[in-house]
Scaffold this motif. Sequence first.
Motif: not given
Length: 445
Positions: A417, A420, A423, A425, A427-428, A431, A437, A439
Amino acid sequence: MTAGGNTARRDTWPEDLIGPVQKLPACKELWVALSGGLDSSLLLHVVAAVYPGVRALHINHQLQPNHDQTERACVELCKGLGVELEVRRVSVDTAVGSLEDSARAARYEVFKEVLQDDDLLLMAHHADDQAETVLFRLLRGTGVNGLAGMPTSRSLGRGHLYRPWLGVTRSRLEQVAREQGVSWTEDPSNQSEVHDRNYLRHSVMPGLKQRWPGLLKRVAHTARACAESEILSQRLAELQWQSCGDDKGRIRLAPFSALGQIERRNLVRWWIHGRGLPVPALSGWDSALDQLIHAGPDRSPEILGNGFCIRRYRDHLYLVAEVRIPEAPRSLLPGQLLKWGWWTLQLVPDSLSTTPESSCPEIRVSTRQGGERIRFGANLPSRSLKTWLQEQGVPPWERAALPLVCEVSAAGEAWIAIGDLWCSEQYSGGAHAAGWRLIVERDCD
């Protein structure tokens, strides 16, 4: 201490005092700020006659030699009225700024801490206090907002502050208090003219009142006129923000530069105030804003404020709050909320995953060190992070603070990541691959 007793009966209080108290806004919990002096003691009597469930809050600043006596008097007063009292003792920083300002800051911090959602805190400020406030601010130098004086109502933390007696004179409050036998404790510091407000109260205001008997009403009228002018200025700023602001909380330079100088100042001050920041008392606002607008692309002008600055980048003005960035990398643990400058980071389990926390990969957060390269997909070539951030239009000061997140495993380190902005794939979304996941949210635009 003036002698007196419990006189909290609704039918004993004159209309000019009890009327404003009977018209309070709806609230969940009602509080009275009780200093122990005449004004707040009388207010508690009147409020207790109308609202049996009222609670009192006494802040002991521990600055006066009789502070223990005052606290005990507040306890006895509330006991006699059947009012629940909360006492908070605070330590006032006497080394920074004026003693009055430091005590006020400590007092209001407690107010914010105590008030819950929809609570209402009553304060006993009166017409003389309002006139002193307006005159004091005038002498210190202020704008229309300052000359509007103290508002009857305003938000305070999670609740609201309300002043029902701004239209009542101090002499009237003392007259009623003595007639009703209300007890109060005098603060010895109120007689010392070392403090500017006391000098105004004792040496300036009596002469002004004698010369102009209608002084308090005149000042109140001026304060109301200034308050209305401030409301119109804010409304203008709100309208002009629609054309000058963007969805990222920035000001676009093209429409902003087309405004007149007064409109620019008004919009920027509204912008700063809307973020809960103190508006700088700059004497050269027009010059400072001209530099921001007309500076060359190789220049980095800024307006400095208390805890923030205003900067320009790529035809936009940014309001940049001052934040602390961790100096060393940090691990991000499952369920932990990690504060990182203008961002917060959190690892939460995938809703479909039964993976235990112990199996979560090691996740590390750090800032740029230089030379980083990022691969945005398994089949994509790596790219220079510096170049990519420039392409995304990330301002230079944010590039240095941006949290970079990587997964550490036996196979090495892999970026997952970039703040913001991007990120992996894994962990988004759902997940599913990692079971976790990530954030990353920006909490200060």
